[in-house]
Design a protein around this motif. Structure first.
Motif, short mmCIF file in Angstrom:
data_model
loop_
_atom_site.label_atom_id
_atom_site.label_comp_id
_atom_site.label_asym_id
_atom_site.label_seq_id
_atom_site.Cartn_x
_atom_site.Cartn_y
_atom_site.Cartn_z
N GLY A 232 0.76 -1.18 0.02
CA GLY A 232 -0.01 -0.08 0.00
C GLY A 232 0.96 1.28 0.03
O GLY A 232 0.67 2.18 -0.77
N LEU A 233 2.10 1.33 0.71
CA LEU A 233 2.98 2.39 0.81
C LEU A 233 3.46 2.51 -0.56
O LEU A 233 3.68 3.97 -0.90
N TRP B 70 -7.31 3.08 3.02
CA TRP B 70 -5.90 3.12 1.97
C TRP B 70 -4.68 3.22 2.94
O TRP B 70 -4.91 4.21 3.93
N THR B 71 -3.56 2.76 2.98
CA THR B 71 -2.48 2.85 3.43
C THR B 71 -1.78 4.21 3.55
O THR B 71 -1.85 4.99 2.45
N GLU B 72 -1.61 4.88 4.77
CA GLU B 72 -1.15 6.30 4.87
C GLU B 72 -2.15 7.11 4.20
O GLU B 72 -1.39 8.11 3.24
N GLU B 106 -5.20 -1.89 -0.36
CA GLU B 106 -4.48 -1.19 -1.35
C GLU B 106 -5.24 -1.59 -2.65
O GLU B 106 -4.55 -1.07 -3.60
N ASP B 107 -6.61 -1.77 -2.46
CA ASP B 107 -7.30 -2.17 -3.55
C ASP B 107 -8.91 -2.32 -3.29
O ASP B 107 -9.35 -2.79 -2.60
N ASN B 108 -9.53 -1.54 -4.24
CA ASN B 108 -11.05 -1.32 -4.06
C ASN B 108 -11.64 -2.70 -4.13
O ASN B 108 -12.75 -2.86 -3.33
N GLU B 109 -11.25 -3.45 -4.93
CA GLU B 109 -11.94 -4.62 -5.10
C GLU B 109 -11.87 -5.74 -4.06
O GLU B 109 -12.69 -6.22 -3.49
N THR B 110 -10.68 -5.72 -3.35
CA THR B 110 -10.50 -6.55 -2.21
C THR B 110 -11.38 -5.97 -1.08
O THR B 110 -11.92 -6.99 -0.33
#
Lengths: 275, 405
Positions: A232-233, B70-72, B106-110
């Motif tokens: 994600g980072l 989302w991350t950070e 980090e992904d809408n679908e997951t």
């Protein structure tokens, strides 16, 4: 004559082979080396050397979410590896030993499934299994169960390969000497297949430490693992902090490899002495 | 062997123990299920959650916040210090005496898969625009209707974010951060004195010098949308003739396009592999910032602009999924983000456009006056949200696949 000719040609082939060996080695390890070097670079740009610094490590250790994710990753890896190794070893032995039981072939095929099906499918299946069939709340435990589910197969396959080369007469000899099944397993079989078991365990550990896709499907509130976090980072930006955390992971993995190598060497020596 | 049996027994017990307290797990199953009994169950718990939400008052909390983000994407911990902005997580926790449990995707679908499957009691999620329409669709109904009375700061929202095509009434979502897609370019090769045009990609003459040095997003709606904008059509057209025209244009440009890349478009530009790159503003700025040092300013070499013909605007939104167990805390948090000062600090950290009009006075002038982050009113008027076009989306996918060859 022909022997001489052979030796005359040999060094040339040898040199080519060793060159090839070095190239493969370089191909595999130079990127890792560069990753480690740049984790000490005092520049936001990962490809730019800006002088030596430890600030990325400082920042990493002070990033509470990242440290939490690292801790979770290690926890999940250890628990899932231990369980997967026990289950996988037993499955491997069962498949090798009991040659005639019904449904063995089916089991055989099923065992390979987690190895070959795409991770996305596996992740989605596990998610449905946990939430709709069982149903349990997603948490760090579902991640652990998910990791066990795929790594047990890998362990079983490695253990089986080791068992295939095992001489049955060694176990038969032990039983002839009135060792019961358990003693035979503990004193004869297990020491002989230990390298396979440890190899499988290492594989399970590595798989668990860097799995992103399955983890993301079965993670629960607050149960962030490092690979998902790092992934994600990267979407946001790549700073040497990522290098620092990768270096740390690398150090941990190498430490584990050395520990297991140490075990293997020791058990190997022990066997030699007994012989 | 006996140990194994014990282990199995323990695992089974654990599973049983967990399942007994996971009512929400079963109810969310029901939401996507088809048989009658489960649908009724969903309706019942759905209304239970609705009742809880209706009773929420401004500033009220009902437990810790399970925040799926989302991350950070929110200033927190060392990252907040790094950017010298307020740690919004700590501030909220202190102000309201509840904790925020952050989980990242980090992904809408997951994220969609997890919410759809249930089993994880997330109170607040941050889906992107198109995902809101997918999740709010009455057939799946994964988002709960918000209680606007519990979010008084809604008045701070920029009116341009009202009536977005994926949530026309704003009943299900509240904008978090927004941005645009357009063209990144290298000043050395591209003259932007008269504005940047999509012609750099689609006009045979204008794009000639950049042949083989162009990248486009690997996304049918974005890239065909760019072609549609160049032609003067809407990016949400459902007219097959217009779509065919756009596809033909893209097919022509295909030989000049080096790559269709949605992940590394910024890196390719910086590395000199491309000189014209289609991408999202956040991606470009992140990379420009990265390579800038004390002695080098990447903004002198690289630029980003929404083309003069217009472009696409995206927005990430806050929504309360039906898995929520603490909906009042979620509402209070949404209100907290919509606060002028907090909204300003959020943008000072993300470098994205803020949908919070009142927050502007707290946003650093560098960001606020950067037209590539906050487009001018004139550009804003030419931006379009990507709307759900229903089954016609298949036509977009087909046209894109064929144009790419």
């Amino acid at each position: 004559m022909s022997v001489q000719q052979g030796t005359a040609h040999r060094p040339w082939v040898d040199r080519l082979l060793s060159l090839n060996g070095w190239l493969v080695f370089g191909f595999l390890y130079l990127p890792i080396l560069i990753l480690v070097i740049y984790s000490f670079s005092d520049s936001r740009n990962v490809g730019d050397w800006g002088g030596f610094t430890l600030k990325w490590y400082d920042r990493m250790f002070n990033n509470p979410e990242m440290m939490n994710a690292l801790g979770n990753s290690i926890k999940v890896a250890i628990v899932s590896t231990v369980v997967a190794t026990v289950l996988g070893t037993m499955a491997g032995i069962a498949l090798d030993r009991y040659r005639k039981w019904r449904g063995k072939q089916a089991f055989d095929v099923i065992l390979y499934l987690p190895v070959i099906i795409p991770e996305v499918t596996m992740g989605a299946m596990l998610l449905i299994w946990f939430t709709q069939v069982l149903p349990i709340n997603l948490s760090i435990w579902t991640i652990i169960l998910g990791h066990i589910a795929f790594s047990a197969s890998f362990v079983a396959i490695v253990v089986r390969a080791r068992l295939a080369n095992l001489d049955d007469s060694l176990e038969e000899a032990a039983m002839d000497l009135y060792a019961n099944r358990w003693t035979t397993f503990r004193r004869v079989t297990l020491p002989l297949i230990l390298p396979g078991v440890l190899g499988g365990a290492l594989l399970a550990l590595t798989l668990s430490l860097d799995d992103v896709i399955i983890t993301e499907f079965v993670q629960g509130p607050g149960a962030n693992l490092l690979p998902v976090y790092v992934f994600g980072l990267i979407r946001r930006q790549v700073t040497p902090e990522i290098n620092a955390v990768s270096t740390l992971m690398l150090a941990i993995s190498m430490l584990l490899v050395f520990i297991s190598l140490g075990f293997q060497v020791r058990s190997g020596m022990g066997r030699n002495k007994e012989e | 062997m006996r140990r194994l049996l014990i282990l199995i027994a323990v695992v089974a017990l654990l599973a049983a123990a967990c399942s007994s307290d996971s009512d929400d797990g079963t109810t969310t199953t029901a939401a996507s299920g088809t048989d009658e009994t489960t649908t009724t169950a969903a309706a019942e718990t759905g209304s239970e959650l609705d009742a809880m939400i209706a009773a929420c008052a401004p500033g009220q909390t009902d437990g810790d916040l399970n925040f799926y983000n989302w991350t950070e994407y929110i200033p927190y911990g060392s990252a907040a210090e790094d950017y010298e902005v307020t740690d919004l997580v700590a501030k909220f926790e202190e102000e309201y005496g509840v904790k925020i449990i952050q989980t990242f995707y980090e992904d809408n679908e997951t994220m969609l898969a997890q919410i759809e499957a249930g089993g994880a009691p997330y109170d607040l999620i941050v889906p992107s625009d198109y995902m809101v329409s997918t999740m709010a669709d009455p057939e799946v109904a994964l988002l709960s209707k918000l209680n606007k009375a519990a979010i008084p700061n809604l008045v701070n929202l920029d009116p341009i974010f009202a009536g977005m095509p994926f949530d026309p009434t704003g009943d299900f979502s509240v904008p978090y951060q927004a941005g645009t897609s357009g063209l990144g370019f290298a000043y050395e090769y591209v003259d932007d004195s008269e504005g940047i045009s999509w012609g750099l990609v689609f006009d045979p003459e204008m794009s000639e010098p950049y042949a083989g040095k162009i990248s486009m997003l690997n996304d049918e709606r974005e890239t065909l949308g760019a072609a549609l904008k160049y032609l003067g059509y809407s990016v949400n057209t459902v007219d097959q003739g217009q779509l065919d025209e756009a596809a033909a244009l893209l097919k022509d440009a295909n030989e000049r396009i080096a790559a269709y890349d949605s992940a590394a478009f910024d890196d390719l530009l910086i590395a000199g592999e491309t000189v014209v790159a289609h991408g999202w503003n956040g991606g470009f700025f992140g990379s420009f910032d990265e390579i800038s040092t004390d002695d080098y300013d990447a903004y002198e070499d690289f630029g980003y602009a929404v083309p003069i013909e217009g472009g696409i605007i995206w927005v990430d939104l806050m929504a309360v999924p039906i898995t929520a167990e603490h909906p009042c805390t979620a509402h209070t948090f949404i209100n907290f983000i919509l606060d002028a000062e907090n909204g300003g600090e959020l943008t000072n950290y993300t470098y994205y456009m803020s949908p919070n009009l009142a927050a502007h006075e707290y946003i650093s002038t560098d960001i606020l006056e950067d037209p590539s982050i906050f487009p001018s009113a004139e550009t804003m008027a030419k931006l379009e949200f990507i709307a759900d076009v229903g089954d016609f989306s298949l036509n977009y996918a087909d046209a894109f696949a064929q144009a790419k060859g």
